[in-house]
Design a protein around this motif. Structure first.
Motif, short mmCIF file in Angstrom:
data_model
loop_
_atom_site.label_atom_id
_atom_site.label_comp_id
_atom_site.label_asym_id
_atom_site.label_seq_id
_atom_site.Cartn_x
_atom_site.Cartn_y
_atom_site.Cartn_z
N TRP A 258 -28.45 -33.00 68.30
CA TRP A 258 -27.07 -33.26 68.31
C TRP A 258 -26.48 -32.26 69.41
O TRP A 258 -27.13 -31.25 69.66
CB TRP A 258 -26.44 -32.88 66.86
N ALA A 259 -25.16 -32.56 70.04
CA ALA A 259 -24.64 -31.93 71.01
C ALA A 259 -22.98 -31.93 70.53
O ALA A 259 -22.40 -32.84 70.78
CB ALA A 259 -24.99 -32.66 72.25
N ASP A 260 -22.70 -30.87 70.11
CA ASP A 260 -21.26 -30.66 69.90
C ASP A 260 -20.96 -31.60 68.86
O ASP A 260 -21.36 -31.72 67.65
CB ASP A 260 -20.40 -30.69 70.89
N GLU A 261 -19.94 -32.74 69.06
CA GLU A 261 -19.49 -33.58 68.11
C GLU A 261 -20.30 -34.87 68.43
O GLU A 261 -19.81 -35.90 67.76
CB GLU A 261 -18.03 -33.81 68.25
N VAL A 262 -21.41 -34.99 69.24
CA VAL A 262 -21.86 -36.08 69.63
C VAL A 262 -23.33 -36.06 68.68
O VAL A 262 -24.25 -35.34 68.93
CB VAL A 262 -22.29 -36.23 71.00
N PRO A 263 -23.55 -37.13 67.89
CA PRO A 263 -24.63 -37.21 67.29
C PRO A 263 -25.90 -37.80 68.13
O PRO A 263 -25.60 -38.41 69.14
CB PRO A 263 -24.43 -38.13 66.02
N GLU A 264 -27.19 -37.66 67.60
CA GLU A 264 -28.04 -38.48 68.39
C GLU A 264 -28.18 -39.85 68.49
O GLU A 264 -28.34 -40.62 69.64
CB GLU A 264 -29.40 -38.08 67.69
N LYS A 265 -27.60 -40.47 67.25
CA LYS A 265 -27.40 -41.99 67.42
C LYS A 265 -25.98 -42.17 66.87
O LYS A 265 -25.34 -41.36 66.25
CB LYS A 265 -28.49 -42.82 66.42
N PRO A 266 -25.56 -43.30 67.22
CA PRO A 266 -23.87 -43.44 66.72
C PRO A 266 -23.78 -43.42 65.31
O PRO A 266 -24.70 -43.77 64.71
CB PRO A 266 -23.62 -44.78 67.18
N PRO A 293 -17.96 -20.96 57.30
CA PRO A 293 -17.58 -22.17 58.25
C PRO A 293 -16.08 -22.35 57.90
O PRO A 293 -15.33 -22.27 56.77
CB PRO A 293 -18.32 -23.18 57.83
N SER A 294 -15.32 -23.00 58.86
CA SER A 294 -14.07 -23.69 58.72
C SER A 294 -14.03 -25.12 58.99
O SER A 294 -14.08 -25.30 60.22
CB SER A 294 -13.31 -22.66 59.64
N GLY A 295 -13.99 -25.92 58.20
CA GLY A 295 -14.36 -27.31 58.48
C GLY A 295 -15.54 -27.70 59.24
O GLY A 295 -16.56 -27.54 58.92
N THR A 296 -15.47 -28.09 60.55
CA THR A 296 -16.69 -28.52 61.26
C THR A 296 -16.94 -27.28 62.23
O THR A 296 -17.98 -27.43 63.29
CB THR A 296 -16.34 -29.71 62.02
N ASP A 297 -16.53 -26.33 62.09
CA ASP A 297 -16.97 -25.15 63.02
C ASP A 297 -17.19 -23.84 62.25
O ASP A 297 -17.08 -23.72 61.15
CB ASP A 297 -15.57 -24.71 63.66
N TYR A 320 -21.33 -26.37 71.17
CA TYR A 320 -20.26 -26.23 72.29
C TYR A 320 -20.90 -27.18 73.75
O TYR A 320 -20.02 -27.12 74.52
CB TYR A 320 -19.84 -24.84 72.52
N ARG A 321 -22.05 -27.53 73.61
CA ARG A 321 -22.58 -28.10 74.69
C ARG A 321 -22.15 -29.62 74.94
O ARG A 321 -21.70 -30.30 73.94
CB ARG A 321 -24.06 -28.17 74.69
N ASP A 322 -22.32 -29.85 76.31
CA ASP A 322 -21.91 -31.34 76.49
C ASP A 322 -23.10 -32.15 76.20
O ASP A 322 -24.19 -31.65 76.07
CB ASP A 322 -21.77 -31.19 78.24
N ASP A 323 -23.00 -33.46 76.00
CA ASP A 323 -24.14 -34.37 75.42
C ASP A 323 -25.09 -34.40 76.83
O ASP A 323 -24.90 -34.12 77.73
CB ASP A 323 -23.56 -35.89 75.67
N GLN A 324 -26.29 -34.54 76.15
CA GLN A 324 -27.39 -34.25 77.17
C GLN A 324 -27.53 -35.62 78.17
O GLN A 324 -26.73 -36.59 77.81
CB GLN A 324 -28.91 -34.71 76.40
N ALA A 325 -27.90 -35.05 79.35
CA ALA A 325 -27.58 -36.00 80.74
C ALA A 325 -28.54 -37.06 80.52
O ALA A 325 -29.71 -37.06 80.11
CB ALA A 325 -27.50 -35.01 81.83
N CYS A 326 -28.36 -38.11 81.23
CA CYS A 326 -29.25 -39.29 81.56
C CYS A 326 -30.01 -39.75 80.22
O CYS A 326 -31.05 -40.26 80.34
CB CYS A 326 -30.20 -38.89 82.70
N GLY A 327 -29.39 -39.80 79.16
CA GLY A 327 -29.94 -40.18 78.15
C GLY A 327 -30.80 -39.54 77.29
O GLY A 327 -31.36 -40.24 76.26
N SER A 343 -22.08 -27.82 80.48
CA SER A 343 -22.47 -26.47 79.94
C SER A 343 -22.94 -26.59 78.58
O SER A 343 -23.07 -27.59 77.89
CB SER A 343 -21.23 -25.75 79.73
N ILE A 344 -24.17 -25.81 78.47
CA ILE A 344 -24.92 -25.69 77.01
C ILE A 344 -24.25 -24.90 76.20
O ILE A 344 -24.54 -24.92 74.79
CB ILE A 344 -26.39 -25.51 77.47
N THR A 345 -23.48 -23.78 76.78
CA THR A 345 -22.92 -22.77 75.95
C THR A 345 -21.43 -22.97 75.48
O THR A 345 -20.84 -22.35 74.77
CB THR A 345 -22.93 -21.47 76.59
#
Length: 524
Positions: A258-266, A293-297, A320-327, A343-345
């Motif tokens: 997972w990457a921030d609010e992006v799951p591995e699959k939809p 935790p506070s909600g999703t954080d 806090y990372r951006d989604d992984q690049a290039c799939g 960013s990964i951080t």
């Protein structure tokens, strides 16, 4: 601290804490008549539940004057509903801290409230203890007394001294026995770091060595049940009871990659899943209330100072990372990975880390984090291939941190890594595209506790040849034992021949020393 008028009544030897495991700790309780007398004392309570301390005890995040004590009440730790067999009410839990394992020198005691809203977990944040001191602790609830744990405070701010620290990652319950945790405890460390994948979300597989209970984790009940099953393991309980832990997560505490609010699959329900996973993680870890935790954080990145010897900068490379690049995966020819905006951080955590570099006065500055930091070309031959889930997928972010490590007040930069289920050792180059460029730090990567099974003795020579700054590789399960002094850091790569069988011995596959001021891996 609120004083409790009633001392708890369980005795345990140092040997039992270090070697006996949860069962031996329980066996060291006083005889039946003495225990009965103790429980009849005012305020002691009467037995109303089965043993609520099936998940053991733990401590964490040490400061010079205090530490967090943890337990969670669960007479039925793997109940499907995630409630652990507890009633829907607040339960008082008494605690006690002593300077000796016989509890003849009690220094603090009090009462906490285990509430159903937090899974009947208890997080006691001690204060006013002596710096650099060893303590013993225990709990009592519902007429039962917990196993005894040993902990220690961090040294005073100006103390150098020495530190023995073990770190581990990636413990899949189904893929093997947690013997590595027991071997860590037997090393008698001052501190243990866990760098993520403390538990796995997957449902049981046919090839598992041990049965995994419950479905793939998605709900709060699922995550509580999974944490409960892991925490019943006696080897894990022993490691928690031996020393304070400092923990950070990776991906499997929630779901793979997972990457921030992006799951591995939809997944339209991902944020609800994230919220549940974060709450269960807090409930089951010795974390301070600042991590509630506070909600999703959940605020997980933080700094732990071990006197003036070590600054541990504990990172969160998932939230806090951006989604992984290039799939995602290992990719060749992916220009997106070099985008300076990626960013990964996250920007805030990156600034926090670099500010910490600029202000440090420590002999060693250590990043405790999840994924491979050094450049690692994973494709033999002229073509280059890099993991998009690691720092290679966030090149500019990594280079800024490497630059800051070189140009700040950092005297000795060290990165500790998990995730990849292999032992690695590398020298971090400021410019990896120039093999002769100077190293700015060192990276020690621990293999998994069990994930990946027994492993083999293959040397991965092709990848090593592609990466001359990488000095070691091993595909066995285990952990890394380190010793920090003012003059050097020693790292011992500990391995087990098997995790498919119980109680395998551990041996050192390789050791390196890093001398103060010289970011070079010296084999010993």
């Amino acid at each position: 601290m609120t004083e409790s008028p009633v001392p708890l009544s369980r005795r345990v030897s140092r040997r039992a804490v270090l070697l006996g495991g949860a069962a031996a700790l329980g066996a060291t309780a006083l005889g039946g008549s003495a225990l009965a007398n103790a429980l009849a004392m005012p305020g002691a309570g009467v037995r109303r539940l089965a043993d609520p301390f099936t998940l053991g005890v733990a401590s964490g995040d040490p400061l010079p004057d205090g530490v967090v004590l943890w337990t969670r009440l669960a007479p039925k730790p793997t109940a499907d509903d995630g409630l652990g067999g507890m009633p829907d009410k607040v339960v008082p839990v008494q605690w006690e801290v002593a300077e000796d394992e016989q509890f003849t020198k009690v220094v603090q005691s009090g009462e906490a409230q285990a509430a159903p809203e937090l899974g009947h977990s208890v997080h006691v944040e001690l204060e006013d203890l002596r710096p650099g001191a060893e303590y013993f602790y225990r709990f009592r609830a519902e007429g039962e007394i917990s196993p005894v744990g040993r902990t220690r405070t961090a040294p005073a701010a100006d103390a150098l001294g020495e530190l023995t620290m073990c770190f581990a990652s990636c413990a899949h319950y189904g893929e093997g026995y947690f013997t590595a945790y027991r071997r860590m405890a037997e090393d008698d460390p001052h501190l243990i770091l866990h760098l993520g994948d403390y538990q796995y979300e997957y449902a049981a597989k046919d090839e598992d060595v041990r049965e995994v209970l419950g479905p793939e984790t998605r709900t709060l009940a699922n995550y509580r049940q999974r944490h409960g099953q892991y925490k019943t393991d006696p080897d894990l309980q022993l490691a928690h009871a031996t020393a304070p832990w400092v923990v950070v997560w990776d991906d499997h505490e929630l779901e793979n990659n997972w990457a921030d609010e992006v799951p591995e699959k939809p997944d339209d329900g991902f944020l609800d899943r994230r919220k549940a996973a974060f709450q269960a993680y807090y409930e089951n870890m010795p974390l301070r209330s600042t991590a509630k935790p506070s909600g999703t954080d959940l605020q997980l990145y933080r700094r732990i100072r071990w006197g003036s010897l070590v600054n541990f900068h504990m990172l969160d490379t998932r939230q806090y990372r951006d989604d992984q690049a290039c799939g995602d995966g290992v990719q060749s020819g992916c220009d997106e990975r070099e985008d300076p905006k990626r960013s990964i951080t996250g920007a805030e955590q990156e600034k926090w880390l670099i500010d910490g570099f600029r202000e440090t006065t420590a002999r060693w500055d250590v990043l405790g984090q999840q994924v491979f930091f050094s450049k690692l070309d994973r494709t033999p031959g002229a073509e280059e291939g890099y993991s998009m889930d690691a720092w290679d997928g966030y090149v500019a972010n990594r280079d800024r941190i490497a630059d800051a490590m070189a140009d700040s007040a950092v005297r000795n930069g060290v990165v500790l890594t998990g995730d990849v289920h292999r032992h690695w050792a590398a020298e971090i180059k400021r410019t990896h595209d120039e093999p002769d460029s100077p190293a700015v730090g060192t990276e020690f990567v621990t293999t998994s506790v069990t994930s990946g099974g027994d492993g083999d003795d293959g040397g991965n020579e092709d990848v090593l040849a592609e990466n001359p700054h990488v000095k070691f590789y091993a595909n066995r399960r285990g952990y890394v034992r380190t010793k920090f002094t003012e003059g050097e850091l020693r790292a011992d790569y500990r391995v087990l021949a098997k995790v498919s069988e119980k109680d395998a011995p551990a041996e050192t596959a390789k050791s390196f020393v890093v001398e103060d001021g010289k970011p070079v891996l010296n084999p010993v």
